[in-house]
Design a protein around this motif. Structure first.
Motif, short mmCIF file in Angstrom:
data_model
loop_
_atom_site.label_atom_id
_atom_site.label_comp_id
_atom_site.label_asym_id
_atom_site.label_seq_id
_atom_site.Cartn_x
_atom_site.Cartn_y
_atom_site.Cartn_z
N ARG A 1 -4.07 13.89 4.62
CA ARG A 1 -5.00 13.21 5.51
C ARG A 1 -4.58 13.43 6.95
NH1 ARG A 1 -5.85 7.20 3.50
NH2 ARG A 1 -7.50 7.42 5.04
N VAL A 2 -5.51 13.70 7.83
CA VAL A 2 -5.25 13.95 9.23
C VAL A 2 -5.81 12.80 10.03
CG1 VAL A 2 -5.62 15.50 11.17
CG2 VAL A 2 -5.31 16.43 8.89
N ALA B 1 0.81 -1.22 0.00
CA ALA B 1 0.00 0.00 0.00
C ALA B 1 0.84 1.27 0.00
CB ALA B 1 -0.95 0.01 1.21
N GLY B 2 2.07 1.20 0.50
CA GLY B 2 2.92 2.38 0.51
C GLY B 2 3.25 2.84 1.92
N LEU B 3 4.09 3.89 1.98
CA LEU B 3 4.59 4.36 3.26
C LEU B 3 3.50 5.05 4.08
CD1 LEU B 3 6.92 4.85 5.22
CD2 LEU B 3 7.51 6.91 3.91
N ALA B 4 2.69 5.90 3.45
CA ALA B 4 1.69 6.66 4.21
C ALA B 4 0.68 5.74 4.91
CB ALA B 4 0.98 7.65 3.29
N PRO B 5 0.06 4.75 4.25
CA PRO B 5 -0.85 3.83 4.96
C PRO B 5 -0.14 3.05 6.06
CG PRO B 5 -1.23 3.70 2.61
CD PRO B 5 0.02 4.49 2.79
N ALA B 6 1.12 2.66 5.83
CA ALA B 6 1.84 1.92 6.87
C ALA B 6 2.10 2.80 8.08
CB ALA B 6 3.16 1.41 6.30
N LEU B 7 2.46 4.07 7.88
CA LEU B 7 2.64 4.97 9.01
C LEU B 7 1.32 5.24 9.72
CD1 LEU B 7 5.16 7.62 7.56
CD2 LEU B 7 5.62 5.82 9.24
N GLN B 8 0.24 5.34 8.97
CA GLN B 8 -1.06 5.54 9.60
C GLN B 8 -1.41 4.35 10.49
OE1 GLN B 8 -4.14 6.79 6.93
NE2 GLN B 8 -5.79 6.12 8.28
N LEU C 1 0.74 2.40 11.90
CA LEU C 1 1.66 2.47 13.04
C LEU C 1 1.16 3.44 14.09
CD1 LEU C 1 4.42 1.68 14.27
CD2 LEU C 1 5.42 3.58 13.00
N CYS C 2 0.66 4.59 13.65
CA CYS C 2 0.09 5.55 14.60
C CYS C 2 -1.15 4.97 15.29
CB CYS C 2 -0.26 6.85 13.88
SG CYS C 2 1.15 7.74 13.20
N ASP C 3 -1.92 4.22 14.55
CA ASP C 3 -3.14 3.62 15.10
C ASP C 3 -2.83 2.62 16.20
OD1 ASP C 3 -5.79 3.03 15.43
OD2 ASP C 3 -5.88 1.61 13.75
N ALA C 4 -1.64 2.00 16.12
CA ALA C 4 -1.27 0.98 17.09
C ALA C 4 -0.62 1.54 18.35
CB ALA C 4 -0.30 -0.01 16.44
N GLN C 5 -0.50 2.86 18.45
CA GLN C 5 0.13 3.45 19.62
C GLN C 5 -0.81 3.37 20.83
OE1 GLN C 5 3.47 4.39 19.57
NE2 GLN C 5 3.14 3.35 17.60
N PRO C 6 -0.25 3.38 22.06
CA PRO C 6 -1.09 3.29 23.26
C PRO C 6 -2.10 4.44 23.33
CG PRO C 6 1.22 2.97 23.80
CD PRO C 6 1.19 3.42 22.38
N SER C 7 -3.21 4.16 23.97
CA SER C 7 -4.28 5.15 24.05
C SER C 7 -3.94 6.31 24.96
CB SER C 7 -5.57 4.48 24.54
OG SER C 7 -5.34 3.88 25.82
N THR C 8 -2.88 6.20 25.76
CA THR C 8 -2.50 7.30 26.65
C THR C 8 -1.86 8.45 25.91
OG1 THR C 8 -0.40 6.18 27.06
CG2 THR C 8 -2.20 5.74 28.61
N THR C 9 -1.49 8.25 24.66
CA THR C 9 -0.83 9.28 23.87
C THR C 9 -1.71 9.64 22.68
OG1 THR C 9 1.34 8.39 24.49
CG2 THR C 9 1.25 9.91 22.63
N ARG C 10 -1.95 10.93 22.52
CA ARG C 10 -2.72 11.43 21.39
C ARG C 10 -1.77 11.58 20.19
NH1 ARG C 10 -7.26 14.78 20.25
NH2 ARG C 10 -6.85 16.22 18.53
N VAL C 11 -2.02 10.85 19.13
CA VAL C 11 -1.16 10.86 17.94
C VAL C 11 -1.93 11.50 16.79
CG1 VAL C 11 0.19 9.50 16.33
CG2 VAL C 11 0.02 8.77 18.71
N GLN C 12 -1.39 12.58 16.26
CA GLN C 12 -1.97 13.25 15.10
C GLN C 12 -1.03 13.03 13.91
OE1 GLN C 12 -2.58 17.34 16.13
NE2 GLN C 12 -4.47 16.92 17.25
N ALA C 13 -1.57 12.52 12.83
CA ALA C 13 -0.76 12.20 11.65
C ALA C 13 -1.24 13.00 10.45
CB ALA C 13 -0.85 10.71 11.35
N THR D 1 11.20 1.61 3.76
CA THR D 1 11.44 0.77 4.93
C THR D 1 12.27 1.52 5.97
OG1 THR D 1 11.38 -1.21 3.54
CG2 THR D 1 12.41 -1.42 5.70
N ALA D 2 13.30 2.24 5.52
CA ALA D 2 14.13 2.99 6.46
C ALA D 2 13.32 4.07 7.17
CB ALA D 2 15.32 3.61 5.72
N LEU D 3 12.50 4.82 6.43
CA LEU D 3 11.68 5.86 7.05
C LEU D 3 10.66 5.25 8.02
CD1 LEU D 3 11.04 8.21 3.99
CD2 LEU D 3 12.61 8.58 5.89
N TYR D 4 10.10 4.12 7.65
CA TYR D 4 9.14 3.47 8.55
C TYR D 4 9.84 3.04 9.84
CZ TYR D 4 5.73 0.13 10.33
OH TYR D 4 4.85 -0.55 11.13
#
Length: 540
Positions: free
Chosen positions: A530-531, A390-397, A399-411, A425-428
């Protein structure tokens, strides 16, 4: 054919040595012609010693014969019989091979002759002291009552002349020949050469200017030091030896012409003053050159080791990615499929069961499904399939989705199509490591992840409102995570900035240039990106 080639090489070597000896003898004559009994320097012996040090022993007889021929030709132009020349040269022709053999034997036991004080000390004592004294003593004995007597001075003057020739010329010739085998290359540039030329011109102007030499003599004696230091720093042993040879010849030429800071009441005293000054300065410069060579070799060795370590690190990271991909495939295609099969069997059995058994099978099915989900998440963490398909942007999204709920992640993630897989891969991995460090050390409540394209540049930005990184001497040693991010950035040719970006936020910024074409879809402005907010999604 090989015998003929060997004969041609021997003839060429003999011709080269004979011509060099003759030319060096004529050059030495030019420096003592104002008064034939006051010698500045004698180079033929230095030419012979250099030839013996550079040639194998089986060719030494060629060098000795060529030296005799060259000396006979040089003095023959003055009408001196060859027999008288051979008689005067006999001491040097016998003693020089002995010194060369001793230096050869010592040099073979050393790993790097240019960097060893023992070899330099042996050369100074034998080639710069013992050999000139023995040769001069024989010459003083052999020329008595011959036609060479008007051309040669007393034993101390001849000894100093030969010592000066050996100390100045032999290191220059030998180091010039050894430079092709040097591990540490020389770096020449026009700017460096221009600086050297300017320093040499200034030295000539200082020594030839109509200044009160008596008052400025101390300063004029050390005037060559900047030029010598420039040569030694820029070109190490080769530059220092050639620079010292140039300075010595200039001092002798100016003194023979009656100008410069070495002028005394008579030419004999002037000659001794020039010789002693040049010998002492040459010996000091040679020892300093050994220190410079040692420093250059160690610096080059450290750089080479660092380069090998970086290459090994890249290979290890690539092997790690391959192993992660293999384990992820095994988890997804093997264990996860088996877990899914067990869950299906449990579902079938649960439908046929009654009472407490049905409830127990339902619990087991839920547990198996939960374990299967954990395995899926583990497989995705090891090697996200979204990154490849799918590419880097969906993979990073994700990754942000999998972060703990105690931290607010805006992408804010701008799609970057056609990005090379190794760069993606390196950027990810950099983003993954940065988010892990934020979760573990920063104590942040809000994180911003950005991915944008600016022409050929791709920018990855991760910022947080945590404590940030300490800077300066109080900063702790970097861990493996930060080193991994730096190595991954270096591997893809990017630039990594870690530290405080604004007064309120700290973070990681990676800039990398890529050669993939810029399509129309890449020209989406930042406002159209996309935010994503994991906290907003979770709250809703």
């Amino acid at each position: 054919m090989s015998a003929q080639a060997s004969s041609m090489r021997s003839v060429g070597l003999g011709a080269l040595v004979a011509a060099s000896v003759a030319c060096s003898q004529w050059a030495s004559m030019l420096l003592w012609m104002p008064n034939p009994r006051s010698h500045m320097v004698w180079f033929p012996g230095a030419v012979l010693l250099s030839a013996l040090l550079l040639q194998p022993r089986r060719r030494w007889w060629i060098c000795l014969l060529a030296t005799a021929v060259g000396e006979a030709a040089a003095f023959g132009a003055l009408g001196v019989p060859p027999l008288a020349v051979m008689t005067a040269m006999l001491g040097s022709l016998v003693a020089t091979p002995l010194v060369a053999a001793a230096l050869h034997a010592l040099g073979r036991r050393l790993q790097s002759p240019l960097e060893d004080f023992r070899l330099l000390t042996a050369f100074v004592l034998t080639g710069g002291l013992a050999l000139p004294m023995l040769s001069a003593a024989w010459i003083a004995y052999a020329i008595r009552g011959t036609v060479l007597a008007p051309y040669l001075s007393d034993w101390p003057n001849v000894s100093l002349a030969q010592s000066l020739g050996n100390l100045m010329l032999v290191p220059a010739v030998v180091w010039l020949a050894m430079q092709r085998r040097q591990r540490v290359p020389l770096e020449a540039s026009r700017a460096r050469l221009a600086v050297g030329a300017a320093l040499l011109v200034l030295l000539c102007l200082a020594w030839t200017s109509p200044l009160p030499m008596e008052r400025l003599q101390p300063a004029l004696l050390v005037a060559p030091v900047p030029f010598l230091i420039w040569a030694m720093v820029c070109f190490r042993s080769l530059g220092a030896s050639l620079a010292m040879l140039t300075v010595g010849l200039l001092a002798m030429h100016f003194s023979a012409a009656g100008i410069g800071p070495f002028i005394r009441d008579d030419l004999a005293t002037t000659t001794v003053a020039v010789q002693l000054w040049t010998v002492l300065l040459t010996v000091a410069l040679l020892y300093m050159t050994v220190v410079v060579e040692q420093h250059a070799t160690r610096t080059y060795a450290l750089q080479h080791a660092h380069g090998r370590l970086q290459a090994m690190t890249v290979q290890l990271m690539r092997a790690q990615e391959d192993e992660r991909a293999r384990i992820a495939r095994d988890l997804h295609d093997g264990i996860n499929q088996s877990m899914a099969s067990i869950a299906i069997r449990l579902s079938i059995e649960r439908q046929n069961a009654q009472g407490p058994a049905r409830a127990l099978l339902a619990e087991l099915q839920a547990a198996v499904t939960e374990v299967s989900e954990d395995v899926r998440r583990m497989s995705h963490a090891l090697h996200p399939s979204l990154l490849r398909y799918a590419g880097l942007a969906p993979a990073l999204q994700a990754l942000c989705d999998a972060q703990p709920s105690t931290t607010r992640v805006q992408a804010q993630l701008q799609d970057v199509p056609d990005l090379p897989l190794d760069v993606a891969t390196a950027l990810y991995r950099i983003a993954q490591e940065a988010l892990h460090n934020i979760e573990k050390h920063a104590g942040a409540s809000e994180v911003q992840v950005g991915l944008e394209r600016e022409g050929r540049r791709v920018r990855l930005r991760i910022e947080d409102d945590g404590i940030g990184l300490q800077q300066g001497a109080a900063a702790p040693a970097q861990g493996l995570g930060l080193l991994s991010m730096r190595e991954r950035t270096r591997e893809i040719g990017g630039a990594l900035h870690i530290g405080s970006r604004t007064a309120e936020r700290s973070g990681v910024v990676v800039l990398v240039e890529v050669d993939c074409p810029l399509t129309r879809d890449d020209r989406v402005p930042a406002s159209g990106a996309r935010v994503y907010s994991s906290t907003d999604r979770m709250d809703s």
